[in-house]
Enzyme design. Structure first.
Site, PDB file in Angstrom:
ATOM      1  N   ALA A  47      58.763  34.428  43.365  1.00  0.00           N
ATOM      2  CA  ALA A  47      58.886  35.448  44.407  1.00  0.00           C
ATOM      3  C   ALA A  47      57.704  35.332  45.353  1.00  0.00           C
ATOM      4  O   ALA A  47      56.543  35.314  44.913  1.00  0.00           O
ATOM      5  CB  ALA A  47      58.930  36.840  43.790  1.00  0.00           C
ATOM      6  N   ARG A  49      56.568  36.599  49.569  1.00  0.00           N
ATOM      7  CA  ARG A  49      56.981  37.307  50.785  1.00  0.00           C
ATOM      8  C   ARG A  49      57.320  36.337  51.911  1.00  0.00           C
ATOM      9  O   ARG A  49      58.274  36.534  52.656  1.00  0.00           O
ATOM     10  CB  ARG A  49      55.866  38.248  51.238  1.00  0.00           C
ATOM     11  N   GLU A 132      44.491  36.555  29.715  1.00  0.00           N
ATOM     12  CA  GLU A 132      43.190  35.883  29.812  1.00  0.00           C
ATOM     13  C   GLU A 132      42.695  35.831  31.254  1.00  0.00           C
ATOM     14  O   GLU A 132      41.505  36.011  31.523  1.00  0.00           O
ATOM     15  CB  GLU A 132      43.294  34.469  29.244  1.00  0.00           C
ATOM     16  N   VAL A 135      40.346  38.729  33.243  1.00  0.00           N
ATOM     17  CA  VAL A 135      38.977  39.164  32.954  1.00  0.00           C
ATOM     18  C   VAL A 135      37.895  38.287  33.576  1.00  0.00           C
ATOM     19  O   VAL A 135      37.022  38.790  34.266  1.00  0.00           O
ATOM     20  CB  VAL A 135      38.755  39.293  31.432  1.00  0.00           C
ATOM     21  N   GLY A 137      38.321  34.757  35.024  1.00  0.00           N
ATOM     22  CA  GLY A 137      38.756  33.481  35.568  1.00  0.00           C
ATOM     23  C   GLY A 137      38.932  32.427  34.497  1.00  0.00           C
ATOM     24  O   GLY A 137      39.688  32.600  33.537  1.00  0.00           O
ATOM     25  N   GLU A 193      36.131  40.326  50.019  1.00  0.00           N
ATOM     26  CA  GLU A 193      37.234  40.734  50.865  1.00  0.00           C
ATOM     27  C   GLU A 193      36.705  41.464  52.098  1.00  0.00           C
ATOM     28  O   GLU A 193      35.541  41.882  52.154  1.00  0.00           O
ATOM     29  CB  GLU A 193      38.167  41.671  50.086  1.00  0.00           C
ATOM     30  N   LYS A 208      37.311  45.009  33.987  1.00  0.00           N
ATOM     31  CA  LYS A 208      37.156  43.902  33.039  1.00  0.00           C
ATOM     32  C   LYS A 208      36.435  44.337  31.760  1.00  0.00           C
ATOM     33  O   LYS A 208      36.857  43.980  30.650  1.00  0.00           O
ATOM     34  CB  LYS A 208      36.395  42.763  33.717  1.00  0.00           C
TER      35      LYS A 208
END
Length: 440
Positions: A47, A49, A132, A135, A137, A193, A208
């Protein structure tokens, strides 16, 4: 049930950096994975967008713009969720579980806030929820705690588990930048970000450490009672003062088992400069675990990014493929302990935490200020270990930096309230905790 040699059919929700990384790792290492599992791991439905994002990926699978199409696809046996968010993600995963599909997710926020509900549903349906990638990477810390240290009583763990904040603190130390400069560079490089709040305010690390504490101590997931502080209040001078005292500042997630409960907290922390964690730089993650038989063990690596996180997603897929035909009662429990053996240990309020402390007090340059501060601390049986005070006679206000011996946080907060009420104190006191992270 499929025969042993038929492929495990996978549906992916979300084809961003991690989703595409997962497809690339599955393709690149297909032969190695086949040797490990004895079956092909095949993506049959994805899926996304914007399907144009998949140009050049060479994915031979059905493509849908609606994630519900993947969840409802009868061919899909395992749903990989790397789309993020909580709505409609929670509904999608609960529907997948109800349909008897196994789930692999990198969604730390969803699990930290709804994990008990998700794991209970999976237990009832006899399916696995592997996480896994949620938390740290590429660092296999969930497997290490849940399986590698299964014979141990884990006493505490402490981790640098947010690469954005660690990069910012590293630049404040090495480049001499202030917080805003370091944040801007982290955003330019793609570590942060546009809205960095979840990282720099501690929420990501709190998600985490909440999951790790649950696995380490066998307690329900309880993000709501995790104490969270970020790094926005830090000034570049704090990094300098900490270095003068022999420490580095890191944003740590800490979980500690005590006889009366569990400490669960995220905050900037002073660590001795010689400690291994103090020297974890840039966007890297590291988790230190102390257990009774193994002693201290350190887990280090890349905590984010497409391929590192995809590495963890694929490792979970391998685990699912190996055990999906096994009796559910023989699988490793989601939170390491049998569901009916989870502990009722409470999460302790921060007032009950004991630590050493760093204080930065901005006060008017008047005689006797330090003596008044020391007297107030002594009234709560808090003693001073070290002092940094720069002599600037011409300045109207000066910072006083104190390193305090170990004390109860509730007592220190009362002392700080009285110090801040002094007319000569010109801004709120900055309080940071100091952890030795010593073995034993």
């Amino acid at each position: 049930m499929a025969s042993a040699m038929e492929p495990v059919r996978i549906g992916i929700l979300g084809m961003g950096t991690v989703g595409q990384g997962t497809v690339r790792v599955l393709e690149r290492n297909a032969e190695e994975i086949m040797r490990r599992v004895g079956r092909e791991l095949r993506v049959v439905h994805a899926a996304v967008r914007n399907p144009a994002r998949l140009e050049g990926l060479g994915l031979d699978a059905r493509i849908s713009s609606d994630p519900w199409a993947v969840v409802r696809d009868p061919e899909v046996e395992v749903v990989v969720e790397v789309m993020g968010g909580q709505d409609p993600t929670l509904s999608l995963l609960m529907a997948a579980i109800a349909a008897g599909k196994h789930v692999v997710t990198a969604n730390k926020a969803l699990l930290a806030e709804h994990g008990n509900e998700i794991f209970a549903a999976a237990q009832a349906q006899g399916v696995m929820v592997a996480f896994e990638a949620a938390v740290a990477g590429a660092i296999p810390i969930i497997k290490a705690i849940r399986e590698g240290l299964a014979g141990n009583r884990i006493q505490w763990l402490a981790g640098i588990i947010n690469g954005t904040s660690n990069y910012i603190l590293s630049q404040m130390f090495h480049a001499g930048w202030d917080f805003e400069q370091a944040l801007a560079e982290a955003q330019r490089l793609g570590y942060a970000e546009a809205d960095p709040g979840l990282d720099v305010d501690g929420g990501d690390a709190a998600h985490k450490i909440t999951l790790m504490a649950s696995i380490a101590f066998g307690i329900p997931v309880d993000f709501a009672h995790c104490h969270v502080e970020g790094i926005r209040a830090l000034e570049q001078t704090d990094v300098v003062y900490a270095a003068e005292l022999g420490y580095r500042i890191k944003l740590l997630g800490i979980a500690r088992r005590r006889a009366d409960g569990v400490e669960l907290r995220v905050h900037p922390t002073l660590i001795p400069e010689s400690h291994l964690l103090a020297n974890v730089e840039g966007p890297f993650n590291a988790i230190l675990v102390e257990s009774d038989a193994a002693g201290q063990s350190l887990y280090y690596g890349r905590g984010a990014g497409g391929d590192p996180t995809a590495s963890a997603v694929v490792a979970d897929l391998v685990d699912v493929a190996r055990t999906m035909t096994a009796d559910p009662s023989n699988r490793v429990p989601h939170l390491a302990f049998q569901p009916d053996a989870m502990s009722a240990l409470p999460l302790l309020p921060m007032a009950e935490v004991e630590s050493a402390y760093y204080l930065r007090i901005h006060a008017r340059n008047r005689p006797g200020v330090l003596a008044r501060v020391a007297t107030m601390l002594a009234e709560y049986e808090i003693s001073i270990e070290a002092l940094v005070q720069k002599e600037t006679p011409e300045a109207d206000s000066v910072p006083i930096v104190l390193l305090l011996h170990r004390c109860r946080e509730g007592d220190l907060e009362q002392a700080i309230a009285r110090i801040e009420a002094l007319p000569v104190v010109v801004q709120p006191v900055l309080r940071l905790r100091v952890e030795s992270l010593a073995e034993g």
